[in-house]
Scaffold this motif. Structure first.
Motif, PDB file in Angstrom:
ATOM      1  N   TRP A  10      -6.087   4.386  11.025  1.00  0.00           N
ATOM      2  CA  TRP A  10      -4.882   4.640  11.807  1.00  0.00           C
ATOM      3  C   TRP A  10      -5.134   5.880  12.647  1.00  0.00           C
ATOM      4  O   TRP A  10      -5.861   6.791  12.244  1.00  0.00           O
ATOM      5  N   VAL A  11      -4.522   5.945  13.824  1.00  0.00           N
ATOM      6  CA  VAL A  11      -4.671   7.102  14.708  1.00  0.00           C
ATOM      7  C   VAL A  11      -3.590   8.117  14.351  1.00  0.00           C
ATOM      8  O   VAL A  11      -2.416   7.934  14.682  1.00  0.00           O
ATOM      9  N   HIS A  18      -8.507   7.974  11.638  1.00  0.00           N
ATOM     10  CA  HIS A  18      -8.988   8.322  10.300  1.00  0.00           C
ATOM     11  C   HIS A  18      -8.679   7.165   9.361  1.00  0.00           C
ATOM     12  O   HIS A  18      -7.728   6.419   9.581  1.00  0.00           O
ATOM     13  N   PRO A  19      -9.416   7.070   8.275  1.00  0.00           N
ATOM     14  CA  PRO A  19      -9.030   6.098   7.246  1.00  0.00           C
ATOM     15  C   PRO A  19      -7.710   6.512   6.605  1.00  0.00           C
ATOM     16  O   PRO A  19      -7.343   7.690   6.617  1.00  0.00           O
ATOM     17  N   CYS A  20      -7.021   5.531   6.047  1.00  0.00           N
ATOM     18  CA  CYS A  20      -5.778   5.790   5.325  1.00  0.00           C
ATOM     19  C   CYS A  20      -5.636   4.765   4.216  1.00  0.00           C
ATOM     20  O   CYS A  20      -6.253   3.700   4.256  1.00  0.00           O
ATOM     21  N   VAL A  21      -4.816   5.094   3.239  1.00  0.00           N
ATOM     22  CA  VAL A  21      -4.547   4.202   2.115  1.00  0.00           C
ATOM     23  C   VAL A  21      -3.086   3.787   2.173  1.00  0.00           C
ATOM     24  O   VAL A  21      -2.195   4.646   2.251  1.00  0.00           O
ATOM     25  N   ILE A  22      -2.827   2.478   2.154  1.00  0.00           N
ATOM     26  CA  ILE A  22      -1.446   1.997   2.113  1.00  0.00           C
ATOM     27  C   ILE A  22      -0.886   2.274   0.723  1.00  0.00           C
ATOM     28  O   ILE A  22      -1.492   1.925  -0.284  1.00  0.00           O
ATOM     29  N   ILE A  23       0.278   2.905   0.679  1.00  0.00           N
ATOM     30  CA  ILE A  23       0.881   3.283  -0.596  1.00  0.00           C
ATOM     31  C   ILE A  23       2.215   2.563  -0.830  1.00  0.00           C
ATOM     32  O   ILE A  23       2.755   2.602  -1.933  1.00  0.00           O
ATOM     33  N   SER A  24       2.734   1.863   0.159  1.00  0.00           N
ATOM     34  CA  SER A  24       3.995   1.126   0.003  1.00  0.00           C
ATOM     35  C   SER A  24       3.876   0.092  -1.105  1.00  0.00           C
ATOM     36  O   SER A  24       2.798  -0.442  -1.372  1.00  0.00           O
ATOM     37  N   ALA A  32       6.625  -5.791   5.530  1.00  0.00           N
ATOM     38  CA  ALA A  32       7.421  -4.760   6.198  1.00  0.00           C
ATOM     39  C   ALA A  32       6.875  -4.422   7.579  1.00  0.00           C
ATOM     40  O   ALA A  32       5.675  -4.505   7.832  1.00  0.00           O
ATOM     41  N   ARG A  33       7.773  -4.018   8.438  1.00  0.00           N
ATOM     42  CA  ARG A  33       7.373  -3.556   9.770  1.00  0.00           C
ATOM     43  C   ARG A  33       6.722  -2.179   9.684  1.00  0.00           C
ATOM     44  O   ARG A  33       5.850  -1.839  10.471  1.00  0.00           O
ATOM     45  N   HIS A  34       7.168  -1.374   8.727  1.00  0.00           N
ATOM     46  CA  HIS A  34       6.622  -0.036   8.501  1.00  0.00           C
ATOM     47  C   HIS A  34       6.060   0.057   7.086  1.00  0.00           C
ATOM     48  O   HIS A  34       6.591  -0.562   6.172  1.00  0.00           O
ATOM     49  N   VAL A  35       4.997   0.833   6.944  1.00  0.00           N
ATOM     50  CA  VAL A  35       4.406   1.071   5.626  1.00  0.00           C
ATOM     51  C   VAL A  35       4.127   2.560   5.464  1.00  0.00           C
ATOM     52  O   VAL A  35       3.957   3.287   6.444  1.00  0.00           O
ATOM     53  N   ASN A  36       4.094   3.002   4.216  1.00  0.00           N
ATOM     54  CA  ASN A  36       3.720   4.378   3.900  1.00  0.00           C
ATOM     55  C   ASN A  36       2.217   4.430   3.670  1.00  0.00           C
ATOM     56  O   ASN A  36       1.662   3.562   2.981  1.00  0.00           O
ATOM     57  N   ILE A  37       1.588   5.446   4.254  1.00  0.00           N
ATOM     58  CA  ILE A  37       0.139   5.603   4.098  1.00  0.00           C
ATOM     59  C   ILE A  37      -0.186   7.039   3.694  1.00  0.00           C
ATOM     60  O   ILE A  37       0.629   7.950   3.875  1.00  0.00           O
ATOM     61  N   LEU A  38      -1.395   7.208   3.167  1.00  0.00           N
ATOM     62  CA  LEU A  38      -1.938   8.523   2.843  1.00  0.00           C
ATOM     63  C   LEU A  38      -3.140   8.783   3.733  1.00  0.00           C
ATOM     64  O   LEU A  38      -3.970   7.890   3.943  1.00  0.00           O
ATOM     65  N   PHE A  39      -3.254   9.995   4.236  1.00  0.00           N
ATOM     66  CA  PHE A  39      -4.351  10.413   5.118  1.00  0.00           C
ATOM     67  C   PHE A  39      -5.650  10.579   4.331  1.00  0.00           C
ATOM     68  O   PHE A  39      -5.646  11.114   3.225  1.00  0.00           O
ATOM     69  N   SER A  79       1.722  -2.710  12.279  1.00  0.00           N
ATOM     70  CA  SER A  79       0.922  -3.330  13.343  1.00  0.00           C
ATOM     71  C   SER A  79      -0.051  -2.341  13.997  1.00  0.00           C
ATOM     72  O   SER A  79      -0.965  -2.755  14.706  1.00  0.00           O
ATOM     73  N   THR A  80       0.126  -1.034  13.760  1.00  0.00           N
ATOM     74  CA  THR A  80      -0.766  -0.043  14.368  1.00  0.00           C
ATOM     75  C   THR A  80      -1.972   0.280  13.490  1.00  0.00           C
ATOM     76  O   THR A  80      -2.859   1.018  13.912  1.00  0.00           O
TER      77      THR A  80
END
Length: 110
Positions: A10-11, A18-24, A32-39, A79-80
């Motif tokens: 994700w930008v 950078h890489p990210c981890v989906i936490i939702s 979902a249209r939105h998700v929570n991520i970790l940097f 979607s991003t």
């Protein structure tokens, strides 16, 4: 379709891709249209992880040892996210969950 503990790119504002981890929650992450991520860091590290970080590596779909910062969640449009990297291993999922519980004081009782 995206799932909890998948590793994507994700930008990040002011940091770039950078890489990210989906936490939702898995039920939400998939639809979902939105998700929570970790940097996650994107460069090889020459230091030990900070107390708020968990170490990930090639087992988790990354190119080298990478730190995931558990002190802040980012809410992003699903979607991003781009370029799925892999899935966080079971052992490290447990470490991330424990770190989140401790950092956010999400214990079962007060």
């Amino acid at each position: 379709m995206k799932d909890q503990f998948e590793v994507w790119n994700w930008v990040f504002p002011e940091r770039g891709p950078h890489p990210c981890v989906i936490i939702s929650h898995p039920d939400l992450a998939a639809r979902a249209r939105h998700v929570n991520i970790l940097f996650c860091t994107s460069q090889q590290q020459s230091r030990k992880p900070k107390p708020e970080e968990v170490v990930l590596d090639t087992v988790d779909g990354l190119d080298w040892e990478t730190f995931v910062n558990c002190s802040a969640m980012w809410l992003v449009e699903s979607s991003t996210l781009f370029q799925r990297r892999g899935m966080v291993s079971h052992e490290r999922r447990l470490a991330i969950r424990a770190k989140l519980r401790n950092l956010f004081r999400l214990m079962q009782t007060d």
